[in-house]
Design an enzyme around this catalytic site. Structure first.
Site, PDB file in Angstrom:
ATOM      1  N   ASN A   1       0.877  -1.171   0.000  1.00  0.00           N
ATOM      2  CA  ASN A   1       0.000   0.000   0.000  1.00  0.00           C
ATOM      3  C   ASN A   1       0.915   1.221   0.000  1.00  0.00           C
ATOM      4  OD1 ASN A   1      -1.768   2.052   0.495  1.00  0.00           O
ATOM      5  ND2 ASN A   1      -2.702   1.126   2.306  1.00  0.00           N
TER       6      ASN A   1
ATOM      7  N   LYS B   1       3.285   0.686   3.132  1.00  0.00           N
ATOM      8  CA  LYS B   1       2.932  -0.348   4.119  1.00  0.00           C
ATOM      9  C   LYS B   1       2.989  -1.680   3.411  1.00  0.00           C
ATOM     10  CE  LYS B   1      -0.463   2.390   6.562  1.00  0.00           C
ATOM     11  NZ  LYS B   1      -1.837   2.704   6.347  1.00  0.00           N
TER      12      LYS B   1
ATOM     13  N   ARG C   1      -2.633  -2.066  -3.383  1.00  0.00           N
ATOM     14  CA  ARG C   1      -3.850  -1.287  -3.181  1.00  0.00           C
ATOM     15  C   ARG C   1      -3.763  -0.075  -4.114  1.00  0.00           C
ATOM     16  NH1 ARG C   1      -5.117   3.220   1.138  1.00  0.00           N
ATOM     17  NH2 ARG C   1      -7.341   3.427   0.758  1.00  0.00           N
TER      18      ARG C   1
ATOM     19  N   HIS D   1     -13.261   2.862   0.131  1.00  0.00           N
ATOM     20  CA  HIS D   1     -13.241   1.802   1.168  1.00  0.00           C
ATOM     21  C   HIS D   1     -13.924   0.535   0.661  1.00  0.00           C
ATOM     22  CE1 HIS D   1     -13.550   5.414   4.149  1.00  0.00           C
ATOM     23  NE2 HIS D   1     -12.271   5.098   4.005  1.00  0.00           N
TER      24      HIS D   1
ATOM     25  N   ARG E   1     -12.603  15.533   7.994  1.00  0.00           N
ATOM     26  CA  ARG E   1     -13.403  15.818   6.785  1.00  0.00           C
ATOM     27  C   ARG E   1     -14.852  16.063   7.176  1.00  0.00           C
ATOM     28  NH1 ARG E   1     -11.740  10.578   3.583  1.00  0.00           N
ATOM     29  NH2 ARG E   1      -9.924  10.224   4.894  1.00  0.00           N
TER      30      ARG E   1
ATOM     31  N   GLU F   1      -8.452  -5.451   4.778  1.00  0.00           N
ATOM     32  CA  GLU F   1      -8.307  -5.107   3.357  1.00  0.00           C
ATOM     33  C   GLU F   1      -7.107  -5.822   2.735  1.00  0.00           C
ATOM     34  OE1 GLU F   1      -8.826  -1.163   5.096  1.00  0.00           O
ATOM     35  OE2 GLU F   1      -9.577  -0.534   3.144  1.00  0.00           O
TER      36      GLU F   1
END
Ligand code: AMP
Length: 399
Positions: free
Chosen positions: A7, A14, A91, A180, A241, A384
């Site tokens: 990722n 990661k 990802r 997501h 956000r 994930e």
């Protein structure tokens, strides 16, 4: 079969190495501050202490070389040869409307990811950099891209077209994409497994509540609506956000403050949400602590978050014409006992009878509704990386 899941952010990477014979994680880690002073790699062999190394890391290629060195290291490593790696799964944040499933990476796929860079100018370039660096370091290794947006490509036009002139959709690709997706997919299918029922027969509202949050209506295993949209600010209140805001508010603030789009974007992404309302922190734990001490704005932020979540659960139950399960996942969904409690009380009108005594659980699978509740309320930790590893295996084996 060993699969490396990556990722890549603009200055971070990661990783997790899976042994897919039993889906166990052999090692994982994080490379930080790539291309910046103070770069470091933190590598963790499963069940061992982390090994942290400060070392200059000028680019993603060097970062990947370091990751492979750690994986091969006689003391903290988990493989003895790079030949043990079967594939790498990446990802990728945005697949636009071009990628509705995961794909094996080739030159056409790279071009496709590049074409949607305007839709995710911060994320997709970093994902591409990681893929290209991996190709440079191990050109023969099969690579797969798994998109955050792909699961939501099943939404019908009535859910993804915005009520602005149609040509903005048809010519400029302005529409709801959702994010997501890998997480919503994982927990919805896991919920069906836990309930012992086919996912095709279930109407599920999945609540991914973390620093970034989204809620999705999953009907028969397919996403039919989701709260994030063209970008990653709408829906429920998030860490920094804003969640849903009347678009005229944005225009009015820009005009009043003489702001350009960049400054306004910063307000909406970084200065709003739980942080902007409470003035305390973007981290829910800090805000809960402040509210418990009587901070009214912190309490308002919590009340808003709970209200937004309840509102979307009701909206999506109506949109699907029924409800069989509500699932909580991600940092707040998995650990936020008090938020879950406030959301789930008084949902009996929907057939969801909450069992507060089962709710005192953090970070593990648990059904938190009463045994006789028609609608199951569930906590399911997301994974994930495992979805990326599974899709990678599927695509590499089927070629
Ligand atoms: P994520 O983005 O999924 O890592 O989630 C981060 C969010 O989860 C932050 O707002 C954290 O405050 C929240 N979180 C993590 N642990 C807890 C906890 N024990 N109670 C409440 N919120 C938590």
């Amino acid at each position: 079969m060993k699969v490396l899941v990556l990722n890549c952010g603009s200055s971070s990477l990661k990783y997790q190495l899976f042994d897919m014979t039993d889906e166990s994680v052999l090692a994982k880690g994080l490379v930080e501050r790539i291309g910046i002073d103070g770069a470091r790699i933190k590598h963790v062999k499963t069940d061992r202490d982390p090994v942290v190394t400060d070392v200059p890391i000028p680019n993603h290629k060097k970062a990947i070389q370091l990751v492979l060195d750690r994986l091969l290291d006689p003391s903290c490593g988990v493989i003895s040869s790079l030949d043990e790696l079967a594939a790498a799964g990446h990802r990728v944040v945005h697949g636009g409307d071009r990628f509705a499933t995961s794909v094996r990476i080739d030159s056409q796929v790279l071009k496709g990811i590049e074409e949607v860079v305007p839709l995710a100018p911060l994320h997709n370039p970093a994902n591409l950099t990681g893929i290209k660096a991996m190709v440079e370091v191990l050109p023969q290794l099969p690579q797969v891209a798994v998109f955050d947006t792909a699961f939501h490509q099943t939404m019908p036009p009535r859910a993804f077209v915005y009520g602005i002139p149609y040509h903005y959709y048809s010519e400029n690709r302005i529409r709801r994409y959702g994010f997501h997706g890998t997480s919503h997919y994982f927990v919805a299918y896991r919920a069906a497994e836990m309930l012992g029922r086919p996912v095709e027969s279930l109407k599920i509202v999945t609540c991914h509540l973390g620093n970034g949050s989204s809620i999705t209506a999953v009907d028969g295993g397919r996403s039919v609506d989701t709260t994030l949209g063209f970008g990653t600010v709408p829906g429920v209140l998030m860490g920094t956000r804003c969640g849903d805001v009347d678009p005229l508010v944005v225009l009015s603030v820009m005009e009043a403050e003489g702001m350009d789009t960049k400054a306004m974007s910063h307000v909406l992404h970084k200065e709003s949400g739980v942080f902007g309302i409470s003035g305390v922190s973007s981290d829910l734990r800090d805000v809960e602590e402040a509210a418990a001490k009587g901070n009214e704005r912190a309490q308002l932020a919590l009340d808003m978050l709970v209200y937004h979540i309840r509102k979307y659960i009701g909206a999506y139950a109506a949109a699907m014409g029924g409800l069989d399960a509500i699932v909580f996942t991600a940092g707040i969904g998995e650990n936020g006992v008090d938020i879950r409690d406030a959301v789930c009380r008084d949902l009996e009108f929907l057939g969801a009878r909450f069992a507060p005594e089962k709710n005192k659980v953090r970070g593990k699978e648990q059904i938190i509704s009463a045994d006789d509740s028609r609608v199951a309320i569930m906590v399911i930790p997301t994974n994930e990386e495992l979805v990326i590893a599974r899709d990678t295996v599927k695509l590499v084996l089927t070629r």
